[in-house]
Design an enzyme around this catalytic site. Structure first.
Site, mmCIF file in Angstrom:
data_model
loop_
_atom_site.group_PDB
_atom_site.id
_atom_site.type_symbol
_atom_site.label_atom_id
_atom_site.label_comp_id
_atom_site.label_asym_id
_atom_site.label_seq_id
_atom_site.Cartn_x
_atom_site.Cartn_y
_atom_site.Cartn_z
ATOM 1 N N ASN A 1 -6.174 -5.053 -5.763
ATOM 2 C CA ASN A 1 -7.309 -4.455 -5.060
ATOM 3 C C ASN A 1 -7.202 -2.941 -4.915
ATOM 4 O O ASN A 1 -8.225 -2.272 -4.785
ATOM 5 C CB ASN A 1 -7.398 -5.131 -3.674
ATOM 6 C CG ASN A 1 -8.258 -4.347 -2.732
ATOM 7 O OD1 ASN A 1 -9.481 -4.383 -2.807
ATOM 8 N ND2 ASN A 1 -7.624 -3.594 -1.821
ATOM 9 N N ASP B 1 0.863 -1.193 0.000
ATOM 10 C CA ASP B 1 0.000 0.000 0.000
ATOM 11 C C ASP B 1 0.894 1.235 0.000
ATOM 12 O O ASP B 1 2.088 1.154 0.313
ATOM 13 C CB ASP B 1 -0.871 0.013 1.262
ATOM 14 C CG ASP B 1 -2.200 0.747 1.075
ATOM 15 O OD1 ASP B 1 -3.250 0.109 1.097
ATOM 16 O OD2 ASP B 1 -2.178 1.991 0.898
ATOM 17 N N TYR C 1 -14.791 6.471 -12.979
ATOM 18 C CA TYR C 1 -14.578 5.281 -12.139
ATOM 19 C C TYR C 1 -15.130 4.043 -12.848
ATOM 20 O O TYR C 1 -14.472 3.003 -12.922
ATOM 21 C CB TYR C 1 -15.273 5.511 -10.800
ATOM 22 C CG TYR C 1 -15.163 4.378 -9.797
ATOM 23 C CD1 TYR C 1 -13.973 4.129 -9.129
ATOM 24 C CD2 TYR C 1 -16.259 3.576 -9.507
ATOM 25 C CE1 TYR C 1 -13.877 3.105 -8.191
ATOM 26 C CE2 TYR C 1 -16.181 2.551 -8.570
ATOM 27 C CZ TYR C 1 -14.977 2.321 -7.915
ATOM 28 O OH TYR C 1 -14.885 1.301 -6.985
ATOM 29 N N ASP D 1 3.401 1.942 -4.439
ATOM 30 C CA ASP D 1 2.436 2.700 -5.241
ATOM 31 C C ASP D 1 2.228 1.874 -6.508
ATOM 32 O O ASP D 1 3.170 1.670 -7.283
ATOM 33 C CB ASP D 1 3.011 4.081 -5.575
ATOM 34 C CG ASP D 1 2.067 4.917 -6.428
ATOM 35 O OD1 ASP D 1 1.164 4.344 -7.085
ATOM 36 O OD2 ASP D 1 2.244 6.150 -6.453
ATOM 37 N N ILE E 1 -20.051 -1.136 -0.097
ATOM 38 C CA ILE E 1 -19.376 -1.787 1.032
ATOM 39 C C ILE E 1 -18.879 -0.712 2.000
ATOM 40 O O ILE E 1 -18.294 0.297 1.557
ATOM 41 C CB ILE E 1 -18.174 -2.643 0.534
ATOM 42 C CG1 ILE E 1 -18.590 -3.542 -0.647
ATOM 43 C CG2 ILE E 1 -17.607 -3.478 1.681
ATOM 44 C CD1 ILE E 1 -19.759 -4.474 -0.401
ATOM 45 N N LYS F 1 -13.353 0.445 -14.003
ATOM 46 C CA LYS F 1 -13.784 -0.843 -13.450
ATOM 47 C C LYS F 1 -14.343 -1.770 -14.541
ATOM 48 O O LYS F 1 -14.200 -2.989 -14.475
ATOM 49 C CB LYS F 1 -14.806 -0.625 -12.334
ATOM 50 C CG LYS F 1 -14.219 0.080 -11.103
ATOM 51 C CD LYS F 1 -13.070 -0.725 -10.497
ATOM 52 C CE LYS F 1 -12.558 -0.156 -9.190
ATOM 53 N NZ LYS F 1 -11.469 -0.944 -8.604
#
Ligand SMILES: NC(=O)c1ccc[n+]([C@@H]2O[C@H](COP(=O)([O-])OP(=O)(O)OC[C@H]3O[C@@H](n4cnc5c(N)ncnc54)[C@H](O)[C@@H]3O)[C@@H](O)[C@H]2O)c1
Length: 269
Positions: free
Chosen positions: A91, A38, A157, A64, A192, A161
């Site tokens: 992810n 991360d 976005y 990154d 979520i 995706k």
């Protein structure tokens, strides 16, 4: 009893928070050695410390996902430490919402695409060769319900995706054609409850002047099951795709969304 991913080595990007953290924890609980990466160098080490304290095996590496040079280093580090890579969960992601797509700066479009899509490409470019060395594995790519359906304010976005969804299928076909024992699938969470919702206004404006979005509030109305999902409920799906229980599953999309993609219901007040 042996865990469902006992002895496997897993890389989870964006592993310091939300869904990634829940995936790292569950894979470790089920016997995998987890490499959580991360940009968040505060929460990442905390997370792996918690996993190790609970008896799991995990390390944190700063990464990154948009840096090609860092991908080379991270994969070399994993090969040197463990000699293998069995599971790669791409992810890491951000969401930038804007009133209208014409309000989105080109810089923000590129930044979001770079993390959400380029990062996934680089995970395959550098992760696949190591996975192939030991004869197989599983890639899980985090797409979204927004990769299956449009949402106002989230066109950029959604574009990233939707691209991840088909990228997964195409790489799955490439691996199947090569007979390399590698399966590739995408996961499509609905609403979520993770920190991402609080960051959406900040991602777009660079500050937190706008009120954060409350996922529970949204999900109550928009979701047939009437609530937001939990990160652990996405992790459970990822565990299935990572484990040998899904050995005949490749190129598919696992939707975990409380029923949103299936339709809508009218809820009595
Ligand atoms: N939460 C939801 O409702 C939802 C729904 C659908 C899809 N998703 C997807 O799930 C994934 C995880 O999201 P989350 O809800 O856990 O969000 P989150 O914000 O809690 O976690 C995302 C993590 O990615 C990391 N990250 C951001 N940019 C990075 C970069 N350049 N390199 C490496 N790491 C980086 C962040 O530091 C953070 O730790 C994302 O791809 C997101 O698009 C989330």
């Amino acid at each position: 009893m042996a865990g469902q991913v006992e002895g496997k080595v897993a890389l989870v990007t964006g592993g310091a928070s939300g869904i990634g953290a829940a995936i790292a924890e569950l894979l470790a609980q089920e016997g995998a050695t987890v490499v959580a990466t991360d940009i968040d160098e505060l929460r990442g080490p905390e997370l792996v410390a918690g996993i190790n304290k609970a008896g799991g095996k995990a390390v944190f590496l700063q990464q990154d996902v948009t840096s090609e040079a860092r991908w080379v280093e991270v994969i070399a580090d994993i090969e040197q430490r463990f000699g293998r890579l069995d599971l790669l969960v791409s992810n890491a992601g951000i969401a930038i919402a804007v009133p209208s797509i014409v309000d989105m700066t080109f810089g923000d479009w590129r930044r979001q695409t770079s993390i959400n899509l380029d990062g996934v490409f680089l995970s395959v470019k550098y992760g696949l060769p190591l996975m192939r060395k030991t004869g197989g594995g599983s890639f899980v790519m985090m797409s979204s319900l927004a990769g299956l359906r449009g949402a106002a304010g989230l066109a950029g976005y959604s574009a990233t995706k939707g691209a991840v969804r088909l990228f997964a299928k195409a790489v799955a076909m490439e691996c199947a054609a090569a007979g390399d024992g590698i399966r590739v699938n995408s996961v499509h969470p609905g609403i979520i409850d993770t920190p991402i919702w609080g960051k959406i206004p900040a991602e777009a404006t660079g500050n937190r002047a706008n009120a954060p979005i409350d996922p529970e509030e949204r999900a109550k109305l928009a979701t047939p099951l009437g609530r937001a999902g939990q990160a652990a409920e996405i992790a459970a799906g990822v565990l299935y795709l990572a484990s040998d229980a899904s050995r005949y599953v490749t190129g598919t999309e696992l939707v975990i969304d409380g029923g949103m993609n299936a339709g809508a219901i009218t809820r009595k007040a």
